[in-house]
Design a protein around this motif. Structure first.
Motif, PDB file in Angstrom:
ATOM      1  N   SER A 194       0.641  -1.172  -0.082  1.00 11.57           N
ATOM      2  CA  SER A 194       0.093  -0.079   0.085  1.00 11.57           C
ATOM      3  C   SER A 194       0.708   1.385   0.000  1.00 11.57           C
ATOM      4  O   SER A 194       0.350   2.253  -0.616  1.00 11.57           O
ATOM      5  CB  SER A 194      -0.896  -0.080   1.054  1.00 11.57           C
ATOM      6  N   GLN A 195       2.197   1.195   0.484  1.00 12.85           N
ATOM      7  CA  GLN A 195       3.067   2.396   0.472  1.00 12.85           C
ATOM      8  C   GLN A 195       3.543   2.494  -0.786  1.00 12.85           C
ATOM      9  O   GLN A 195       3.689   3.689  -1.124  1.00 12.85           O
ATOM     10  CB  GLN A 195       4.060   2.269   1.827  1.00 12.85           C
ATOM     11  N   PHE A 196       4.313   1.459  -1.264  1.00 11.61           N
ATOM     12  CA  PHE A 196       4.998   1.593  -2.553  1.00 11.61           C
ATOM     13  C   PHE A 196       4.441   1.025  -3.660  1.00 11.61           C
ATOM     14  O   PHE A 196       5.254   1.211  -4.792  1.00 11.61           O
ATOM     15  CB  PHE A 196       6.490   0.778  -2.118  1.00 11.61           C
ATOM     16  N   ASP A 197       3.277   0.547  -3.680  1.00 11.86           N
ATOM     17  CA  ASP A 197       2.757  -0.004  -5.034  1.00 11.86           C
ATOM     18  C   ASP A 197       3.788  -0.658  -5.934  1.00 11.86           C
ATOM     19  O   ASP A 197       4.044  -0.319  -6.948  1.00 11.86           O
ATOM     20  CB  ASP A 197       2.121   1.163  -5.730  1.00 11.86           C
ATOM     21  N   PRO A 198       4.155  -1.884  -5.586  1.00 13.74           N
ATOM     22  CA  PRO A 198       5.101  -2.559  -6.156  1.00 13.74           C
ATOM     23  C   PRO A 198       4.650  -2.814  -7.856  1.00 13.74           C
ATOM     24  O   PRO A 198       3.334  -3.387  -7.595  1.00 13.74           O
ATOM     25  CB  PRO A 198       5.482  -3.911  -5.518  1.00 13.74           C
ATOM     26  N   ASP A 199       5.334  -3.069  -8.655  1.00 10.85           N
ATOM     27  CA  ASP A 199       4.716  -3.591 -10.074  1.00 10.85           C
ATOM     28  C   ASP A 199       4.797  -5.064 -10.025  1.00 10.85           C
ATOM     29  O   ASP A 199       3.950  -5.672 -10.704  1.00 10.85           O
ATOM     30  CB  ASP A 199       5.750  -3.224 -11.128  1.00 10.85           C
ATOM     31  N   ILE A 200       5.362  -5.729  -9.123  1.00 13.79           N
ATOM     32  CA  ILE A 200       5.645  -7.269  -9.270  1.00 13.79           C
ATOM     33  C   ILE A 200       5.507  -7.670  -7.900  1.00 13.79           C
ATOM     34  O   ILE A 200       6.415  -7.047  -6.791  1.00 13.79           O
ATOM     35  CB  ILE A 200       6.819  -7.782  -9.856  1.00 13.79           C
TER      36      ILE A 200
END
Length: 377
Positions: free
Chosen positions: A296-302
């Protein structure tokens, strides 16, 4: 010579088999019908019923045999009987004896022709014949119950064996995954010509052998061509311009945020370090809650997510990640790789299901590809 007593089995299962005899007759009174009267005079447990609804209730309570006094039934009762017996699941293996002559008996027999448990008794059968038939039916029901219990125990034993093998495979694959990732890091940092390269390749071959043996133990019918564990660790490895290609290109990996959720500290730290060497920006989490919070903080792509996590498991993590962002690539990592395990992971929102130990080169190629339709990797 008097008929022999029903065969007794030493097992508790056979003792629990239904031993009641049901008699369906239109004659009123417990002994008005000759068939009912003859059976009631024996030492058998006999229940006389007059309506189909009553018969169904008695069948639900269990019965060892059913005698149908066909000649006493009215056309309405006959129609109700034929309909009821055709729809009654408990009739599938119950021995049924049709007693009587004439058109009505033949109609009953015709309606029950699909059943292989119907016996015809011409009127008037002797008392000895009726009792012998009833006792034979009870013995058969005892055998059915005994065999059914044995088959059930065999099925339960097979299920326990499958669960045990899957658990053993899971426990072995986790440390193998750490070793595989560590070997990839060593190869990345040392190259192919370092002083320990020969020993590293020995370990790689042994990891490959152990992984193959685990696969064969868990799923002996799996063919190598269709296996998820088609390994490429031992040479010759792919090279590009004299350099080993075991990682995504810097352009492909540069700037891509990636989340690793793994509760095994060694596995998580090794995988995070390897991915960082490949050029990814990586965050690691040791619990499902921590992984969901980081996402939720860093919004990873994978996201690479272990399924067996403390707190919320990997399935719930995947559901939350998918709900927050539909187009991210979510990859399951697990020591369990049976079809039902992969189906459950896909249903939870995972795009791929990798079985540990994850081949680093296989993972590298998967990360290079854009997200496509869901399916087994």
């Amino acid at each position: 010579m008097e008929p022999r007593e029903p065969q007794r089995f030493a097992s508790e299962e056979a003792a629990a088999a239904p031993d009641r005899v049901l008699v369906l007759t239109a004659d009123v009174g417990p002994t008005a019908d000759p068939t009912a009267r003859a059976l009631a005079d024996s030492d058998l447990s006999v229940r006389v019923v007059h309506e189909i609804g009553e018969l169904r209730g008695e069948l639900e309570r269990g019965a060892g045999a059913l005698f149908v006094a066909a000649a006493t039934l009215s056309p309405a009762q006959l129609k109700s009987l034929l309909t009821g017996l055709a729809e009654e699941p408990s009739m599938e293996r119950l021995p049924v004896f049709v007693v009587g002559n004439g058109e009505r008996r033949h109609k009953v027999v015709e309606a029950l022709a699909a059943l292989d448990n119907v016996t015809l008794l011409e009127t008037p059968p002797s008392e000895r014949t009726l009792i012998a038939a009833a006792r034979a039916a009870l013995r058969e029901r005892q055998r059915q119950a005994y065999v059914g219990q044995l088959l059930g125990r065999i099925e339960e034993a097979e299920e326990r064996e499958e669960r045990l093998l899957a658990a053993i495979g899971h426990e072995l694959r986790n440390p193998l995954g750490v070793i595989a990732t560590a070997l990839s890091l060593m190869r990345r940092l040392e190259g192919d010509d370092g002083p320990t390269a020969r020993y590293r390749r020995m370990i790689e071959r042994q990891v490959e052998t152990l992984t193959t043996k685990i696969d064969e133990m868990i799923d002996p019918d799996r063919t190598p061509a269709g296996s998820e564990h088609q390994r490429e660790w031992p040479p010759p490895s792919r090279r590009d311009g004299g350099r080993r290609r075991d990682a995504p290109s810097a352009r492909a990996a540069d700037g891509t945020p990636l989340l690793v959720v793994e509760d095994n500290d060694d596995a998580r730290s090794a995988l995070v370090e390897l991915l960082e060497l490949w050029g990814y920006r990586v965050w690691g989490a040791g619990t499902g809650e921590e992984g969901a919070e980081l996402a939720s903080q860093f919004d990873p792509d994978i996201a690479l997510v272990d399924l067996d996590l403390p707190g919320i498991d990997g399935y719930e993590v995947a559901r939350r990640l998918r709900q927050a962002r539909a187009n991210r690539l979510i990859i399951a990592m697990s020591g369990y790789g049976q079809p039902q395990d992969r189906e459950r992971s896909f249903a939870s929102g995972f795009d791929r299901h990798l079985v540990k130990p994850v081949d680093p080169r296989r993972l590298a190629r998967l990360l290079e590809k854009p997200r496509t339709a869901q399916g087994a990797a």
